[in-house]
Design an enzyme around this catalytic site. Structure first.
Site, mmCIF file in Angstrom:
data_model
loop_
_atom_site.group_PDB
_atom_site.id
_atom_site.type_symbol
_atom_site.label_atom_id
_atom_site.label_comp_id
_atom_site.label_asym_id
_atom_site.label_seq_id
_atom_site.Cartn_x
_atom_site.Cartn_y
_atom_site.Cartn_z
ATOM 1 N N ARG A 110 -22.523 24.842 -52.432
ATOM 2 C CA ARG A 110 -23.171 25.288 -53.674
ATOM 3 C C ARG A 110 -24.376 26.110 -53.238
ATOM 4 O O ARG A 110 -25.390 25.569 -52.788
ATOM 5 C CB ARG A 110 -23.594 24.069 -54.496
ATOM 6 C CG ARG A 110 -24.193 24.398 -55.860
ATOM 7 C CD ARG A 110 -24.633 23.110 -56.536
ATOM 8 N NE ARG A 110 -25.236 23.359 -57.825
ATOM 9 C CZ ARG A 110 -24.675 23.084 -58.997
ATOM 10 N NH1 ARG A 110 -23.468 22.554 -59.021
ATOM 11 N NH2 ARG A 110 -25.304 23.326 -60.116
ATOM 12 N N HIS A 137 -18.341 30.063 -61.004
ATOM 13 C CA HIS A 137 -18.284 28.596 -60.962
ATOM 14 C C HIS A 137 -16.844 28.154 -61.263
ATOM 15 O O HIS A 137 -16.564 27.552 -62.299
ATOM 16 C CB HIS A 137 -19.248 28.015 -61.990
ATOM 17 C CG HIS A 137 -19.605 26.587 -61.782
ATOM 18 N ND1 HIS A 137 -19.065 25.807 -60.777
ATOM 19 C CD2 HIS A 137 -20.455 25.774 -62.475
ATOM 20 C CE1 HIS A 137 -19.578 24.594 -60.843
ATOM 21 N NE2 HIS A 137 -20.415 24.544 -61.866
ATOM 22 N N GLN A 140 -15.717 24.432 -62.295
ATOM 23 C CA GLN A 140 -16.063 24.031 -63.651
ATOM 24 C C GLN A 140 -14.990 24.463 -64.650
ATOM 25 O O GLN A 140 -14.604 23.687 -65.537
ATOM 26 C CB GLN A 140 -17.405 24.644 -64.052
ATOM 27 C CG GLN A 140 -17.838 24.304 -65.475
ATOM 28 C CD GLN A 140 -18.103 22.826 -65.656
ATOM 29 O OE1 GLN A 140 -18.919 22.254 -64.935
ATOM 30 N NE2 GLN A 140 -17.426 22.202 -66.611
ATOM 31 N N ASP A 228 -24.055 27.232 -72.441
ATOM 32 C CA ASP A 228 -24.598 26.742 -71.177
ATOM 33 C C ASP A 228 -26.125 26.767 -71.257
ATOM 34 O O ASP A 228 -26.707 27.376 -72.172
ATOM 35 C CB ASP A 228 -24.097 27.608 -70.015
ATOM 36 C CG ASP A 228 -24.277 26.947 -68.658
ATOM 37 O OD1 ASP A 228 -24.702 25.773 -68.602
ATOM 38 O OD2 ASP A 228 -24.018 27.617 -67.640
ATOM 39 N N CYS A 267 -21.231 22.641 -69.777
ATOM 40 C CA CYS A 267 -21.000 22.105 -68.433
ATOM 41 C C CYS A 267 -22.116 21.177 -67.960
ATOM 42 O O CYS A 267 -21.974 20.537 -66.912
ATOM 43 C CB CYS A 267 -20.776 23.236 -67.432
ATOM 44 S SG CYS A 267 -22.202 24.279 -67.112
ATOM 45 N N ARG A 295 -14.284 17.008 -63.986
ATOM 46 C CA ARG A 295 -14.694 17.633 -62.725
ATOM 47 C C ARG A 295 -14.135 16.828 -61.553
ATOM 48 O O ARG A 295 -13.684 17.392 -60.554
ATOM 49 C CB ARG A 295 -16.224 17.704 -62.634
ATOM 50 C CG ARG A 295 -16.898 18.704 -63.541
ATOM 51 C CD ARG A 295 -16.652 20.142 -63.109
ATOM 52 N NE ARG A 295 -17.134 20.413 -61.768
ATOM 53 C CZ ARG A 295 -18.400 20.703 -61.455
ATOM 54 N NH1 ARG A 295 -19.329 20.761 -62.413
ATOM 55 N NH2 ARG A 295 -18.744 20.963 -60.217
#
Length: 313
Positions: A110, A137, A140, A228, A267, A295
Site C-alpha cells: 500500500r 484501489h 476494494q 468515499d 469503502c 475485503r
C-alpha cells in the site's frame, strides 16, 4: 530472470490488466471461500507461504483483511512499514524488490506512488498485489462487486452512481465498468474532476460511463450509490475540499432519487456529516459492513490467484 519468467508471474496491480473471465474466476473463488468459512472449513491453499505486507501509511481494513486472509489460507504474514525499511533511506524500489524476492513468496504493498508499485512489480520475481496507490484501489472494487452481487445478482447492466471527487477508488470503478458491463454515472465538481488519464479510461469505456456535476442526475434510478472520504490523512486543503464537495453529500434526499431497492456503499473510513449522513450510512440501504467483510474473502481469492490456484480442492 528472463522476460518469459517475468511474464509468467501473476501480479494483481490493476483490474484493467486482467480480462473478464479471470476476474470472474476470482470472484467465484471468493464466494466459495466465504461459504467454506461459514462451514468452519479453511482450505490450506497457501500452507508455508509468506506474504510481506508493506504500508507507507496507517491501515485498518487492508492490513487486517490480508493478514487474517493469509492465515486462514494456511500461510504467514510479515508486516513492514516504510519507516522500518531501507526504502525510507533511499534504497531503490528495484533493489528492495529483488531482496524481498529472495525472502518471501509474495508482496502486498500500500503505497501512494503508482510508479513505485510498477517498479516493484517489474523487478520482483514473486507476485505483487496492489493494496492501494494514489491512482487505483483494485482490491476494494472486487469486494464491492462481490457485495453488490450477493444482494442484487449480476452487476452487468446495473446503474452505479459515484458521488464525490475523482479519486483512486473511482479510477478502479472505471476499470471495472469496462470489464463487468455495468453503467457508471459519475457526479464530481470540476475542481476535483477526472485527470487526463482517467478521462482516457472513461472514453475507452464508451457510452457505459457518463460524467456530470449534478449528483441528482447521476443518482436518478441508480441501483448502487458509492461515495468515499472527502479528506485523506494529512490533506493540507481539507477546509477547501469540504467547501467544494458539500453539495455532493449523500443524504436521504439524494438516495430518494435512486431505485427503490438501491444500495449504498462506502469503502471506509467514513466521516458522518461530510460525504454521507448518518441516516444513510446507518440506514437500511447501506451495505458498508458487508462490503468491509468481503475485503477478506475477495483478497483471499486474489491471493490464491497470484499463487496460481484457480479452484478449490
Amino acid at each position: 530472470m528472463t522476460e518469459t519468467a517475468q511474464h509468467s508471474i501473476r501480479h494483481f496491480l490493476d483490474l484493467s490488466d486482467l480480462d473478464a473471465p479471470t476476474l470472474r474466476a476470482i470472484l467465484d473463488m471468493a464466494g466459495a471461500l466465504k461459504e467454506r468459512l461459514k462451514k468452519g472449513e479453511r482450505p490450506q491453499l497457501l500452507k508455508d507461504k509468506v506474504l510481506a505486507m508493506i504500508f507507507e501509511r496507517e491501515s485498518t481494513r487492508t492490513r487486517i483483511s490480508f493478514d487474517v486472509g493469509m492465515r486462514q489460507l494456511g500461510g504467514e504474514t510479515l508486516m513492514l512499514s516504510g519507516r522500518e525499511m531501507q526504502l525510507s533511506r533511499e534504497e531503490t524500489v528495484s533493489d528492495t524488490a529483488r531482496v524481498l524476492s529472495r525472502f518471501v513468496d509474495a508482496v502486498m504493498i500500500r503505497i501512494l506512488s503508482h510508479d513505485d508499485l510498477l517498479e516493484l512489480a517489474g523487478a520482483a520475481s514473486i507476485p505483487v498485489i496492489n493494496g492501494l496507490t494514489h491512482l487505483s484501489h483494485p482490491c476494494q472494487i472486487m469486494a464491492d462487486i462481490m457485495t453488490y452481487e450477493e444482494h442484487r445478482g449480476d452487476i452487468s447492466g446495473a446503474r452505479v452512481a459515484w458521488v464525490g471527487d475523482a479519486n483512486n477508488v473511482l479510477a478502479s470503478w472505471i476499470h471495472a465498468t469496462a470489464i463487468f458491463g455495468n453503467r457508471l454515472h459519475i457526479a464530481v465538481p470540476d475542481a476535483l474532476g477526472p485527470s487526463q488519464g482517467m478521462l482516457a479510461d472513461i472514453a475507452a469505456a464508451g457510452d457505459r460511463i457518463e460524467v456530470t456535476n449534478d449528483p441528482r442526475d447521476a443518482c436518478a434510478g441508480a441501483d448502487l450509490v458509492i461515495t468515499d472520504t472527502w479528506v485523506s490523512m494529512g490533506d493540507k486543503e481539507a477546509d477547501k475540499r469540504r467547501k467544494i464537495l458539500e453539495p455532493y453529500r449523500v443524504d436521504d434526499a439524494l438516495m430518494a432519487c435512486t431505485a427503490p431497492d438501491s444500495l449504498f456503499m462506502h469503502c471506509l473510513p467514513a466521516h458522518r456529516g461530510d460525504e454521507v449522513t448518518s441516516s444513510v450510512i446507518d440506514g437500511p440501504k447501506s451495505v458498508v459492513f458487508d462490503e468491509a467483510e468481503n475485503r477478506l474473502h475477495a483478497q483471499k481469492a486474489i491471493l490464491a490467484h497470484v499463487f496460481g490456484i484457480d479452484r478449490l480442492p
